[in-house]
Scaffold this motif. Structure first.
Motif, PDB file in Angstrom:
ATOM      1  N   ARG A  65     -37.805   1.110 119.755  1.00 45.93           N
ATOM      2  CA  ARG A  65     -37.923   1.496 118.344  1.00 45.93           C
ATOM      3  C   ARG A  65     -39.022   2.542 118.158  1.00 45.93           C
ATOM      4  O   ARG A  65     -38.842   3.514 117.426  1.00 45.93           O
ATOM      5  N   THR A 120     -38.077   6.260 116.837  1.00 47.22           N
ATOM      6  CA  THR A 120     -38.610   6.563 115.510  1.00 47.22           C
ATOM      7  C   THR A 120     -39.589   7.726 115.568  1.00 47.22           C
ATOM      8  O   THR A 120     -39.528   8.644 114.732  1.00 47.22           O
ATOM      9  N   ARG A 135     -39.037  11.063 113.329  1.00 48.85           N
ATOM     10  CA  ARG A 135     -39.979  11.249 112.222  1.00 48.85           C
ATOM     11  C   ARG A 135     -41.086  12.239 112.583  1.00 48.85           C
ATOM     12  O   ARG A 135     -41.643  12.893 111.707  1.00 48.85           O
ATOM     13  N   VAL A 184     -32.196   0.294 115.264  1.00 49.30           N
ATOM     14  CA  VAL A 184     -32.979   1.478 114.926  1.00 49.30           C
ATOM     15  C   VAL A 184     -32.086   2.681 114.679  1.00 49.30           C
ATOM     16  O   VAL A 184     -32.417   3.548 113.869  1.00 49.30           O
ATOM     17  N   THR A 211     -31.193   3.048 111.042  1.00 47.45           N
ATOM     18  CA  THR A 211     -32.278   3.643 110.258  1.00 47.45           C
ATOM     19  C   THR A 211     -32.347   5.145 110.477  1.00 47.45           C
ATOM     20  O   THR A 211     -32.490   5.929 109.539  1.00 47.45           O
ATOM     21  N   LEU A 212     -32.243   5.565 111.749  1.00 51.97           N
ATOM     22  CA  LEU A 212     -32.315   6.995 112.063  1.00 51.97           C
ATOM     23  C   LEU A 212     -31.140   7.755 111.446  1.00 51.97           C
ATOM     24  O   LEU A 212     -31.300   8.881 110.975  1.00 51.97           O
ATOM     25  N   GLU A 261     -31.843   8.322 107.830  1.00 56.98           N
ATOM     26  CA  GLU A 261     -32.834   9.387 107.679  1.00 56.98           C
ATOM     27  C   GLU A 261     -32.220  10.752 108.000  1.00 56.98           C
ATOM     28  O   GLU A 261     -32.533  11.758 107.357  1.00 56.98           O
TER      29      GLU A 261
END
Length: 335
Positions: free
Chosen positions: A169, A173, A177, A204, A207-208, A211
């Motif tokens: 993760r 991330t 980010r 994860v 989430t990515l 984004e």
């Protein structure tokens, strides 16, 4: 005769002036150092070491991180090397450390260095070098003068060997980010490596992906604004008056009969019912075009890498609306 008495006509002191104290046996021979001298100097307790097969470290004691990396590339640059991909490139954790990801262990802490090579290379992992084979290699990026795999590919090669969910993760991330690479590129490399189904990856990636969508949509907003294009209706559903639902689009210009959709097909994990999903997308596009609506599909990659070109395509569709048959009147509803 001892190791202090070279068998070559040239003194060995000139080798200490090399910028890095690693050299292949072949290069040593070209500089007049015989095999006997190398063997003598690489004996236990001698002033040199055989760092990898065919590669010498020209000083006692441990190799520096830089020397280990260069030794790997020198070791790989043996025998026939295909034009595509070259001798190889640093990948995995070592590449991530070189790219500056703080979540990756430092180079000194790595027990192994991964080397990405074309599948046709006849190299085998040896010692602390692990060979990673690839069918289609990315273009290497130069980092501190070394050929290094792009962050997204290095992530996939690293994650393939990691079982620590927290570390996975952190790496994924930070890469996105921190601006080291795009979420879409990471997802694509993970898919190629067949890693998306791993539990430590799946959570994860969701989430990515979210984004990545937000980033791509932001770029689309910026494109419309910065190129002074008419403002569309953003994220709307289209219907025929008193008729069926036609589907949603990311942007719609009702006065021009132009719709735009961000195409995520190659940048997100396929849905469980992928065939039915993409069949429905194709049906929506065909229906809208039958009704006179020009439908543009833009991938996040093109939006990121070629915004000028995408703006030109969109502008052309908008300014030529009066050259086409008028689009049917559609009801526009917020999604």
């Amino acid at each position: 005769m001892t190791h202090n008495t070279p068998l070559s006509p040239r003194p060995l002191s000139h080798l200490r002036d090399a910028p890095r104290q690693v050299a292949t046996l072949r290069s040593l021979r070209s500089r007049g150092v015989t095999a006997g001298t190398v063997q003598e100097r690489c004996r236990p307790g001698g002033p040199w070491q055989l760092l990898l097969p065919g590669v010498c470290l020209l000083h006692p004691g441990p190799a520096t991180s830089e020397e280990r990396l260069h030794a790997v590339l020198l070791w790989a640059d043996r025998g026939p090397v295909p034009a595509q991909g070259g001798p190889g490139m640093i990948t995995g954790m070592a590449a991530l450390a070189l790219h500056g990801l703080t979540s990756a262990p430092g180079l000194r802490a790595l027990e192994h260095i991964d080397l990405l090579v074309p599948r046709t290379r006849r190299l085998r992992s040896t010692g602390w070098v692990r060979v990673v084979r690839g069918q289609a290699l990315p273009h290497a990026e130069q980092v501190t003068g070394l050929p290094v795999a792009p962050v997204a590919r290095a992530l996939a090669d690293a994650v393939a060997r990691i079982t620590d969910e927290v570390l996975v993760r952190r790496l994924l991330t930070e890469a996105v980010r921190g601006g080291h690479c795009e979420a879409q590129a990471v997802v694509e490399e993970l898919r190629r490596a067949r890693l998306l189904s791993r539990p430590q990856v799946a959570d994860v990636v969701g989430t990515l992906t979210a984004e990545g969508r937000a980033t791509a949509e932001g770029r689309l907003y910026d494109l419309v604004r910065s190129h002074h294009l008419p403002q569309p209706c953003w994220h709307v559903d289209l219907r025929l008056p008193a008729g069926p639902h036609l589907g949603g689009v990311d942007a719609y210009w009702p006065e021009h009969g132009v719709a735009l959709e961000l195409d995520w097909r190659d940048t997100e994990p396929a849905p469980a019912d992928a065939d039915a999903h993409w069949a429905e997308c194709a049906r929506k596009r065909e229906t809208l075009e039958r009704l006179g609506v020009t439908v543009l599909h833009v991938t996040p990659e093109k939006l990121r890498n070629n915004p000028e070109q995408q703006a030109a395509v969109l502008r052309t569709a908008l300014v030529t609306w009066d050259e086409r048959d008028p689009a049917a009147h559609l009801v526009v509803l917020p999604q």
